[in-house]
Design a protein around this motif. Sequence first.
Motif, PDB file in Angstrom:
ATOM      1  N   ASP A 230      54.629  28.861   2.039  1.00 17.61           N
ATOM      2  CA  ASP A 230      54.260  27.643   1.324  1.00 17.61           C
ATOM      3  C   ASP A 230      55.180  26.463   1.651  1.00 17.61           C
ATOM      4  O   ASP A 230      55.103  25.413   1.016  1.00 17.61           O
ATOM      5  N   LYS A 232      56.230  23.849   4.795  1.00 19.73           N
ATOM      6  CA  LYS A 232      55.667  23.363   6.040  1.00 19.73           C
ATOM      7  C   LYS A 232      56.715  22.578   6.834  1.00 19.73           C
ATOM      8  O   LYS A 232      57.432  21.743   6.274  1.00 19.73           O
ATOM      9  N   HIS A 260      58.144  21.558   0.851  1.00 19.09           N
ATOM     10  CA  HIS A 260      57.157  22.392   0.164  1.00 19.09           C
ATOM     11  C   HIS A 260      55.755  21.839   0.394  1.00 19.09           C
ATOM     12  O   HIS A 260      55.553  20.630   0.525  1.00 19.09           O
ATOM     13  N   GLU A 261      54.763  22.732   0.430  1.00 16.07           N
ATOM     14  CA  GLU A 261      53.403  22.324   0.776  1.00 16.07           C
ATOM     15  C   GLU A 261      52.821  21.285  -0.180  1.00 16.07           C
ATOM     16  O   GLU A 261      51.985  20.468   0.223  1.00 16.07           O
ATOM     17  N   ASP A 262      53.226  21.294  -1.452  1.00 17.23           N
ATOM     18  CA  ASP A 262      52.727  20.298  -2.390  1.00 17.23           C
ATOM     19  C   ASP A 262      53.129  18.888  -1.972  1.00 17.23           C
ATOM     20  O   ASP A 262      52.349  17.944  -2.065  1.00 17.23           O
ATOM     21  N   PHE A 264      53.909  18.136   1.115  1.00 18.83           N
ATOM     22  CA  PHE A 264      53.232  17.932   2.399  1.00 18.83           C
ATOM     23  C   PHE A 264      51.814  17.417   2.177  1.00 18.83           C
ATOM     24  O   PHE A 264      51.365  16.496   2.867  1.00 18.83           O
ATOM     25  N   LYS A 265      51.141  17.982   1.224  1.00 18.61           N
ATOM     26  CA  LYS A 265      49.754  17.576   0.937  1.00 18.61           C
ATOM     27  C   LYS A 265      49.680  16.156   0.397  1.00 18.61           C
ATOM     28  O   LYS A 265      48.717  15.436   0.634  1.00 18.61           O
ATOM     29  N   LYS A 266      50.665  15.770  -0.371  1.00 19.21           N
ATOM     30  CA  LYS A 266      50.658  14.435  -0.970  1.00 19.21           C
ATOM     31  C   LYS A 266      51.096  13.368   0.020  1.00 19.21           C
ATOM     32  O   LYS A 266      51.096  12.180  -0.284  1.00 19.21           O
ATOM     33  N   HIS A 267      51.526  13.809   1.203  1.00 26.94           N
ATOM     34  CA  HIS A 267      51.991  12.875   2.236  1.00 26.94           C
ATOM     35  C   HIS A 267      53.105  11.985   1.718  1.00 26.94           C
ATOM     36  O   HIS A 267      53.127  10.774   1.952  1.00 26.94           O
TER      37      HIS A 267
END
Length: 272
Positions: A230, A232, A260-262, A264-267
């Motif tokens: 989880d 990246k 953390h991927e959270d 990463f997703k939120k850029h």
Amino acid sequence: NQREKKTTLIDLFCGGFAVGEVFCRNGWDVIANDKNEYIIDLLKKTINNELPKDIASKFISSNEYKEAMKNKGNYDKWYIGYLMSVWSFGNNQKNYMYGKETEPIKKAGYDLIFNNDETNILKYINISKKHISFIKNQKNWGTKIIALQRITKSLQSLQSLQRLQSLQIYSKNYKDIIIKKNDVIYCDPPYINTATYSENNFNHAEFYDWVRNISKTNSVYVSEYQAPEDFKPIMIFNKRSLLCGAGQKKEQPSEKLFIHEDLFKKHIKVTL
């Protein structure tokens, strides 16, 4: 770069302070922490320009190193930190930097540079009297200290930070450092499945759980070769080992910077 609101970099495993120093010089408030109290004492003493002037020009033998490391309580903490960071093999903070066969050669080079004594160097290296005279006749001391450049360069650089008011230095467990909202956190923990350093038994699972929690409110960057699924990578650094013998090339695992991927997703982007 200019930032609208001044934030703080928290370097939780600061080691030799390479990352924190860059941020200090670029106007950030920096909190530097490392559990190794000897390294922290050395860092403080260096920044305050309190190191003995001749420390970088003294050759430390394997016997001196081993005696000090075995009886740390008999020495100043900064001195033990100095031995750990400068005179250990590959900066592993445990073993002396030279092997039995290499040590006398290095000592011979030291005697030539610092004592103008070529007696021993001629036993190991086929060097002409002309070249020896050239070295001994150098008026610029800096040209003679090349063999110990690795020692003096980092210490001189840190001394120029002594007047900074935006630096806090601690020797605590990473979980005990107070973190405020918007603080940027950089972590360079002991790497998974690599040679252990002076702080053994580091709990990686517990560390990554801590990072997951802190990542809910702060930007956390982790330097590692590998990380849980989880996390990246946002940067990859390929490098070669500096510990190989002459002429050898050994590819090292790629060092990566993870978030953390959270995040990463939120850029989430932080201007460094």
